[in-house]
Scaffold this active site. Structure first.
Site, PDB file in Angstrom:
ATOM      1  N   GLU A 115       0.742  -1.355  -0.184  1.00 37.13           N
ATOM      2  CA  GLU A 115       0.333   0.057  -0.122  1.00 37.13           C
ATOM      3  C   GLU A 115       1.191   0.939   0.212  1.00 37.13           C
ATOM      4  O   GLU A 115       1.805   1.172   0.636  1.00 37.13           O
ATOM      5  CB  GLU A 115      -0.983  -0.138   1.319  1.00 37.13           C
ATOM      6  CG  GLU A 115      -1.847  -1.000   1.218  1.00 37.13           C
ATOM      7  CD  GLU A 115      -2.953  -1.261   2.450  1.00 37.13           C
ATOM      8  OE1 GLU A 115      -4.091  -0.848   1.874  1.00 37.13           O
ATOM      9  OE2 GLU A 115      -2.529  -0.797   3.246  1.00 37.13           O
ATOM     10  N   CYS A 128       3.659   8.207   1.229  1.00 30.73           N
ATOM     11  CA  CYS A 128       4.387   7.761   2.293  1.00 30.73           C
ATOM     12  C   CYS A 128       4.198   6.552   1.100  1.00 30.73           C
ATOM     13  O   CYS A 128       3.298   5.709   0.836  1.00 30.73           O
ATOM     14  CB  CYS A 128       3.093   7.558   3.685  1.00 30.73           C
ATOM     15  SG  CYS A 128       3.898   6.224   4.872  1.00 30.73           S
ATOM     16  N   CYS A 135       6.545  -6.414   7.383  1.00 30.07           N
ATOM     17  CA  CYS A 135       7.869  -6.231   8.185  1.00 30.07           C
ATOM     18  C   CYS A 135       8.311  -7.619   9.159  1.00 30.07           C
ATOM     19  O   CYS A 135       7.347  -8.083   9.724  1.00 30.07           O
ATOM     20  CB  CYS A 135       6.391  -5.104   9.160  1.00 30.07           C
ATOM     21  SG  CYS A 135       8.965  -4.480  10.033  1.00 30.07           S
ATOM     22  N   CYS A 139       6.230  -4.204  16.089  1.00 29.82           N
ATOM     23  CA  CYS A 139       6.154  -3.429  17.528  1.00 29.82           C
ATOM     24  C   CYS A 139       4.468  -3.322  17.378  1.00 29.82           C
ATOM     25  O   CYS A 139       3.338  -3.735  16.908  1.00 29.82           O
ATOM     26  CB  CYS A 139       6.328  -1.876  16.105  1.00 29.82           C
ATOM     27  SG  CYS A 139       7.212  -1.339  15.675  1.00 29.82           S
ATOM     28  N   CYS A 142       1.164  -1.036  15.703  1.00 32.43           N
ATOM     29  CA  CYS A 142       0.901  -1.737  14.836  1.00 32.43           C
ATOM     30  C   CYS A 142       0.641  -2.615  13.510  1.00 32.43           C
ATOM     31  O   CYS A 142       0.777  -3.820  13.790  1.00 32.43           O
ATOM     32  CB  CYS A 142       2.875  -1.199  14.255  1.00 32.43           C
ATOM     33  SG  CYS A 142       2.714  -0.813  12.071  1.00 32.43           S
ATOM     34  N   GLY A 200       7.330  -1.481   6.482  1.00 27.89           N
ATOM     35  CA  GLY A 200       8.007  -2.421   6.612  1.00 27.89           C
ATOM     36  C   GLY A 200       9.429  -1.336   6.961  1.00 27.89           C
ATOM     37  O   GLY A 200       9.057   0.259   7.169  1.00 27.89           O
ATOM     38  N   GLU A 201      10.836  -2.150   7.078  1.00 24.82           N
ATOM     39  CA  GLU A 201      11.380  -1.278   7.897  1.00 24.82           C
ATOM     40  C   GLU A 201      13.122  -0.430   7.409  1.00 24.82           C
ATOM     41  O   GLU A 201      13.351  -1.312   6.489  1.00 24.82           O
ATOM     42  CB  GLU A 201      12.176  -2.272   8.875  1.00 24.82           C
ATOM     43  CG  GLU A 201      13.806  -1.562   9.712  1.00 24.82           C
ATOM     44  CD  GLU A 201      13.752   0.044  10.089  1.00 24.82           C
ATOM     45  OE1 GLU A 201      12.297   0.377  10.835  1.00 24.82           O
ATOM     46  OE2 GLU A 201      14.570   0.417   9.281  1.00 24.82           O
ATOM     47  N   SER A 232      12.064   7.429   7.807  1.00 23.43           N
ATOM     48  CA  SER A 232      11.436   6.373   9.248  1.00 23.43           C
ATOM     49  C   SER A 232      11.766   5.797   9.901  1.00 23.43           C
ATOM     50  O   SER A 232      11.618   4.152   9.056  1.00 23.43           O
ATOM     51  CB  SER A 232      10.150   6.394   9.929  1.00 23.43           C
ATOM     52  OG  SER A 232       8.929   6.121  10.748  1.00 23.43           O
ATOM     53  N   SER A 254      11.005   6.359  15.577  1.00 23.47           N
ATOM     54  CA  SER A 254      10.290   5.854  15.795  1.00 23.47           C
ATOM     55  C   SER A 254      10.905   5.443  17.369  1.00 23.47           C
ATOM     56  O   SER A 254      10.818   4.163  17.727  1.00 23.47           O
ATOM     57  CB  SER A 254       9.720   4.614  15.783  1.00 23.47           C
ATOM     58  OG  SER A 254       9.468   4.625  14.898  1.00 23.47           O
ATOM     59  N   LEU A 255      10.667   6.663  18.591  1.00 24.04           N
ATOM     60  CA  LEU A 255      11.210   6.139  19.748  1.00 24.04           C
ATOM     61  C   LEU A 255       9.710   5.606  20.248  1.00 24.04           C
ATOM     62  O   LEU A 255       9.857   4.967  21.287  1.00 24.04           O
ATOM     63  CB  LEU A 255      11.823   7.731  20.481  1.00 24.04           C
ATOM     64  CG  LEU A 255      12.596   8.090  21.829  1.00 24.04           C
ATOM     65  CD1 LEU A 255      13.115   6.556  21.334  1.00 24.04           C
ATOM     66  CD2 LEU A 255      12.725   8.904  21.961  1.00 24.04           C
ATOM     67  N   HIS A 256       8.759   6.701  20.718  1.00 23.83           N
ATOM     68  CA  HIS A 256       7.362   6.340  21.554  1.00 23.83           C
ATOM     69  C   HIS A 256       7.956   5.720  23.405  1.00 23.83           C
ATOM     70  O   HIS A 256       7.026   4.850  23.705  1.00 23.83           O
ATOM     71  CB  HIS A 256       7.357   4.699  20.246  1.00 23.83           C
ATOM     72  CG  HIS A 256       6.472   4.915  19.390  1.00 23.83           C
ATOM     73  ND1 HIS A 256       6.594   6.149  18.868  1.00 23.83           N
ATOM     74  CD2 HIS A 256       7.060   3.976  17.874  1.00 23.83           C
ATOM     75  CE1 HIS A 256       6.428   5.936  16.918  1.00 23.83           C
ATOM     76  NE2 HIS A 256       6.780   5.015  17.128  1.00 23.83           N
ATOM     77  N   ASN A 331      -3.579   5.613  15.984  1.00 30.08           N
ATOM     78  CA  ASN A 331      -4.211   4.705  15.451  1.00 30.08           C
ATOM     79  C   ASN A 331      -4.441   3.056  14.863  1.00 30.08           C
ATOM     80  O   ASN A 331      -4.069   2.200  15.004  1.00 30.08           O
ATOM     81  CB  ASN A 331      -4.035   5.462  13.791  1.00 30.08           C
ATOM     82  CG  ASN A 331      -3.840   6.116  13.810  1.00 30.08           C
ATOM     83  OD1 ASN A 331      -4.948   7.717  13.347  1.00 30.08           O
ATOM     84  ND2 ASN A 331      -2.687   6.890  13.121  1.00 30.08           N
ATOM     85  N   CYS A 374      -1.203   6.354   9.840  1.00 31.26           N
ATOM     86  CA  CYS A 374       0.276   5.966  10.181  1.00 31.26           C
ATOM     87  C   CYS A 374       0.154   4.463  10.936  1.00 31.26           C
ATOM     88  O   CYS A 374      -0.882   4.084  11.800  1.00 31.26           O
ATOM     89  CB  CYS A 374       1.232   6.668  11.656  1.00 31.26           C
ATOM     90  SG  CYS A 374       1.779   7.922  10.461  1.00 31.26           S
TER      91      CYS A 374
END
Ligand code: SAH
Ligand code: SF4
Length: 394
Positions: A115, A128, A135, A139, A142, A200-201, A232, A254-256, A331, A374
């Site tokens: 996508e 994006c 992935c 996480c 996600c 994906g990373e 990212s 992506s700290l979070h 989200n 996201c």
């Protein structure tokens, strides 16, 4: 709306190769393959390059300044096909999302799907894009992380997302020639920014993502400034500096979470490369300055990572780094176990960051109604295979 099937019916046996999304070297190789003389290679490759990346040509026949004979030779082996659009959805807020079916490679069990999302804003338009099918990381907040990892995208598949989006939103502006024969867009472009924030990373697909950045930023082609391209990462520490040196795009982390205990749960790659290693690496990111800040992404999970103490810890962690914080309201997706923080809690969190002198915008969720925000992306190939008419709302 009906699309011509943009792939051969049996792609495994098909000897037509699409050049749309390829780099210049691949185009040169293609020309060599059909017998173009060495002395002509650069000039021909450059013509084709402009047709693909400046004019948005979708067929070799459109390339009117290439001789008919050469076009006929090219057409025998090559196309300018894009991935097939399986669905196109438009959100109430103008966001558009495409589900694309890629050409099946020999190693694929079926044609994978990915996508990508276009987010128009008043002062910019951001695309994006995905770097992998699924992935390898998971996480916990996600949606993509719940999907089985299938494979890395090729350079061409990454760049093709830009081409498809430009086709569909009408972003091949009229062009003009300058005095020395360079082609320039006459009208304003819709896609002004590119973010590797889809599936994906990206640092686990380093070479292909890097090549795609070089194509997207080539100033005789798509011509996006690297300062408008952001990668990212969830924190693949050993690749971050190399990325800065070799691709030099903007960086988002992506700290979070601000403690390893919590980050280990939310972003499990943290068990391998903990917060202090990640932050130290960020300090050394090439060309870091107030004009080129690192963005730290922080998802707002209700009562999980959104306390004032965590906001203060975040400020301490970032001390001395040219940085901004991007707040991502969580989200939700079907089956997710978290809730988004209350707005007043988010505001208080932001106040702490702002008071410390960091800009801290909220990335307002876009396209939530079409699961395009996201972390909501997930191409479920099994589902689409069972129901081939899935989402055909073109
Ligand atoms: N894999 C890369 C880039 C893709 S995700 C990475 O992890 O950085 C882009 C951003 O969306 C990341 O910061 C990611 O952590 C965040 N994200 C993932 N799921 C989300 C969700 N459900 N709600 C809000 N943000 C999410
Ligand atoms: Fe992968 Fe990024 Fe999702 Fe984590 S947040 S699972 S790294 S796509």
């Amino acid at each position: 709306m009906k699309y011509a099937n943009q792939h051969c019916p049996q792609p495994q046996n098909c000897n037509e190769i699409s050049l749309a999304g390829e780099d210049k070297q691949t185009i040169i190789e293609a020309l060599k393959r059909i017998g173009v003389e060495d002395s002509q290679l650069m000039m021909r490759a450059s013509q084709i390059w402009k047709w693909i990346y400046v004019r948005g040509a979708r067929s070799i026949n459109e390339m009117t300044d290439v001789s008919k004979v050469l076009r006929a030779q090219l057409e025998k082996q090559f196309t300018l096909d894009r991935p097939e659009i399986i669905s196109e959805q438009a959100s109430k807020d103008g966001t558009q999302k495409w589900l694309l079916r890629l050409k099946q490679l020999e190693t694929d069990r079926y044609a994978p799907e990915i996508e990508c999302v276009y987010i128009p804003e008043t002062d910019r338009g951001t695309l994006c894009i995905s770097s992998q099918v699924g992935c390898t990381l998971n996480c916990s907040f996600c949606h993509t992380g719940t999907q089985r990892f299938v494979r890395n995208l090729t350079t061409q598949e990454i760049v093709a997302q830009i081409l498809v989006a430009r086709d569909r939103i009408g972003d091949w502006p009229n062009i003009k020639l300058d005095a020395v024969g360079h082609l320039f867009p006459k009208t304003r472009r819709k896609i002004t920014n590119l973010v590797f924030m889809g599936m994906g990373e990206p640092l686990y697909n380093f070479e292909n993502v890097k090549r795609s950045v070089l194509i997207a930023s080539d100033n005789e082609g798509i011509s996006l400034s690297k300062r408008r391209i952001t990668l990212s990462t969830s924190g693949v520490v050993p690749e971050i500096i190399r990325w800065g040196n070799e691709a030099s795009t903007m960086l988002a982390i992506s700290l979070h979470a601000t403690h390893d205990d919590l980050r280990n749960k939310l972003v499990p790659i943290n068990r391998r490369w903990p917060i202090n290693e990640l932050i130290d690496t960020c300090r050394a990111y090439p060309r870091l300055s107030n004009a080129r800040k690192i963005t730290f992404e922080y998802v707002m999970l209700n009562n999980i990572n959104d306390s004032l103490a965590e906001a203060r810890n975040l400020v301490k962690l970032l001390a001395g780094i040219p940085a901004k914080v991007n707040i991502l309201p969580f989200n939700p997706w079907p089956g997710s176990n978290y809730q988004c923080s209350q707005l007043n809690r988010i505001k208080r969190f932001i106040e702490v960051i702002n008071r410390a002198g960091y800009s801290c915008p909220i990335r307002m969720p876009r396209g939530r109604d079409i699961l395009a925000a996201c972390g909501q992306l997930k191409s479920d190939s099994e589902r689409t295979q069972k129901n081939s008419s899935y989402n055909r709302n073109l």
